[in-house]
Scaffold this motif. Structure first.
Motif, mmCIF file in Angstrom:
data_model
loop_
_atom_site.group_PDB
_atom_site.id
_atom_site.type_symbol
_atom_site.label_atom_id
_atom_site.label_comp_id
_atom_site.label_asym_id
_atom_site.label_seq_id
_atom_site.Cartn_x
_atom_site.Cartn_y
_atom_site.Cartn_z
ATOM 1 N N ILE A 172 24.359 66.289 25.442
ATOM 2 C CA ILE A 172 25.400 64.589 25.139
ATOM 3 C C ILE A 172 26.594 64.341 25.903
ATOM 4 N N LEU A 173 26.392 62.565 26.580
ATOM 5 C CA LEU A 173 27.272 62.773 27.794
ATOM 6 C C LEU A 173 28.014 61.733 27.531
ATOM 7 N N ALA A 174 29.136 61.004 27.585
ATOM 8 C CA ALA A 174 29.382 59.886 27.967
ATOM 9 C C ALA A 174 28.587 58.236 27.935
ATOM 10 N N ALA A 175 28.887 57.331 27.132
ATOM 11 C CA ALA A 175 27.780 56.974 27.363
ATOM 12 C C ALA A 175 27.558 55.781 28.806
ATOM 13 N N GLY A 176 26.081 54.838 29.495
ATOM 14 C CA GLY A 176 26.322 54.898 30.596
ATOM 15 C C GLY A 176 26.240 55.495 32.185
ATOM 16 N N THR A 177 26.366 56.604 31.420
ATOM 17 C CA THR A 177 26.351 58.357 32.457
ATOM 18 C C THR A 177 24.929 58.539 32.585
ATOM 19 N N GLY A 178 24.267 59.200 33.566
ATOM 20 C CA GLY A 178 23.099 59.452 33.825
ATOM 21 C C GLY A 178 22.876 59.311 35.087
ATOM 22 N N LYS A 179 21.642 60.614 35.985
ATOM 23 C CA LYS A 179 21.502 60.672 36.260
ATOM 24 C C LYS A 179 21.129 59.482 38.194
ATOM 25 N N LEU A 180 19.878 58.179 37.573
ATOM 26 C CA LEU A 180 20.746 56.953 37.922
ATOM 27 C C LEU A 180 21.831 56.609 38.612
ATOM 28 N N GLU A 181 22.290 56.814 37.556
ATOM 29 C CA GLU A 181 23.859 55.711 37.171
ATOM 30 C C GLU A 181 24.556 56.809 38.276
ATOM 31 N N GLY A 182 24.192 57.637 38.175
ATOM 32 C CA GLY A 182 25.200 59.315 39.341
ATOM 33 C C GLY A 182 25.246 58.672 40.562
ATOM 34 N N ILE A 183 23.363 58.944 41.353
ATOM 35 C CA ILE A 183 22.906 57.925 42.441
ATOM 36 C C ILE A 183 23.407 57.100 42.706
ATOM 37 N N SER A 184 23.289 55.821 42.032
ATOM 38 C CA SER A 184 24.112 54.016 42.252
ATOM 39 C C SER A 184 25.169 54.888 42.647
ATOM 40 N N GLU A 185 25.632 55.466 41.992
ATOM 41 C CA GLU A 185 28.105 55.245 42.522
ATOM 42 C C GLU A 185 27.407 55.681 44.247
ATOM 43 N N ILE A 186 26.913 56.798 44.172
ATOM 44 C CA ILE A 186 26.388 57.212 45.922
ATOM 45 C C ILE A 186 26.303 56.360 46.958
ATOM 46 N N CYS A 187 25.431 55.514 46.486
ATOM 47 C CA CYS A 187 24.302 55.042 47.338
ATOM 48 C C CYS A 187 25.351 54.182 47.791
ATOM 49 N N GLU A 188 26.361 53.172 46.700
ATOM 50 C CA GLU A 188 27.236 52.487 46.697
ATOM 51 C C GLU A 188 28.512 53.563 47.568
ATOM 52 N N LYS A 189 28.691 54.477 47.555
ATOM 53 C CA LYS A 189 29.960 54.806 48.381
ATOM 54 C C LYS A 189 29.520 55.085 50.104
ATOM 55 N N ILE A 190 28.015 55.702 50.053
ATOM 56 C CA ILE A 190 27.848 56.055 51.489
ATOM 57 C C ILE A 190 27.026 54.628 52.164
ATOM 58 N N SER A 191 27.225 53.846 51.326
ATOM 59 C CA SER A 191 26.495 51.774 51.984
ATOM 60 C C SER A 191 25.262 52.529 52.560
ATOM 61 N N VAL A 192 24.370 52.866 51.600
ATOM 62 C CA VAL A 192 22.948 52.652 51.405
ATOM 63 C C VAL A 192 22.103 51.907 50.535
ATOM 64 N N THR A 193 21.369 51.477 50.510
ATOM 65 C CA THR A 193 20.233 50.801 49.127
ATOM 66 C C THR A 193 19.316 51.661 48.831
#
Length: 236
Positions: A172-193
């Motif tokens: 059980i997690l907060a809505a809008g979280t997950g592995k995919l969402e986390g990967i998206s956050e990291i990609c944005e942080k390190i400037s990769v697609t």
């Protein structure tokens, strides 16, 4: 021509070009099922890969447990998505997706009836994930339905939470979280697609990230559903 990335012993699946970042699940991917830490062989090729690509994790394990399983290879990890998306670490960023747990007292009343153990993942008492592990499989379906009902009634809107099933575990997690969402956050942080990364996984909880990233690999032992979601199935 650059040296090719490999995954597992020969004949190995080979990546035609190094990606800027590679995301790995831990249990069943970097660490064999049932094992407590990464094998020496996997540690060697992970170090080889780290010479060319940044290594991240995308795991349902909490950060501390994932690092223990990687043993002396933990120093290679640049960050990752932990606890199924509840916590994201990269560089100086250590972000948790806080969730309301007022419903936990009610859930605990049903442990004996449905035969589950409750574990809360927290950083300084801030809870970002709750896992229910069902020890009585024949009660699991009814138990999951009951907990979903509690979440809905306690919070008024079940959209405040998301439920991810992994074998006999209800996560059980907060809505809008997950592995995919986390990967998206990291990609944005390190400037990769997504075109510049690779992801490896083996569980149904990995399906969203395997489906979304063009270069995705389902490793040996993955179910047909997981293999169908990935761009590549690395079979035996």
């Amino acid at each position: 021509m650059p040296e090719l990335v490999f995954f597992r012993p020969y004949p190995a699946f080979r990546i035609p070009a190094y990606k800027k970042a590679v995301f790995f699940d831990v249990d069943g991917t970097l660490v064999s099922e049932g094992e407590k830490k990464i094998s020496e062989k996997n540690m060697v090729w992970l170090r080889r890969l780290a010479m060319h690509s940044d290594i991240f994790l995308a795991t349902s394990l909490p950060y501390e447990e994932a690092m223990r399983k990687l043993s002396s290879a933990a120093d290679l990890i640049k960050g990752g998505v932990f606890a199924g998306g509840g916590r994201v670490r990269v560089g100086k960023l250590d972000k948790i997706h806080l969730m309301n747990t007022e419903w936990l007292d009610e859930v605990n009343k049903w442990k004996g009836i449905y035969g589950f153990r409750v574990r809360a993942y927290a950083k300084k008492d801030l809870v970002y994930k709750v896992t229910l592990t069902f020890e009585k499989r024949n009660y699991m379906e009814d138990g999951v339905a009951k907990i979903a009902e509690i979440l809905k009634s306690e919070q008024a809107e079940d959209t405040l939470f998301q439920i991810v099933m992994e074998q006999n575990r209800m996560q059980i997690l907060a809505a809008g979280t997950g592995k995919l969402e986390g990967i998206s956050e990291i990609c944005e942080k390190i400037s990769v697609t997504f075109d510049e990364i690779a992801v490896f996984g083996n569980d149904e909880a990995d399906i969203p990230m395997l489906s979304a990233v063009p270069f995705s690999v389902a490793v040996p032992g993955s179910s047909e559903k997981v293999r169908n979601a990935a761009g590549v199935w690395r079979g035996e």
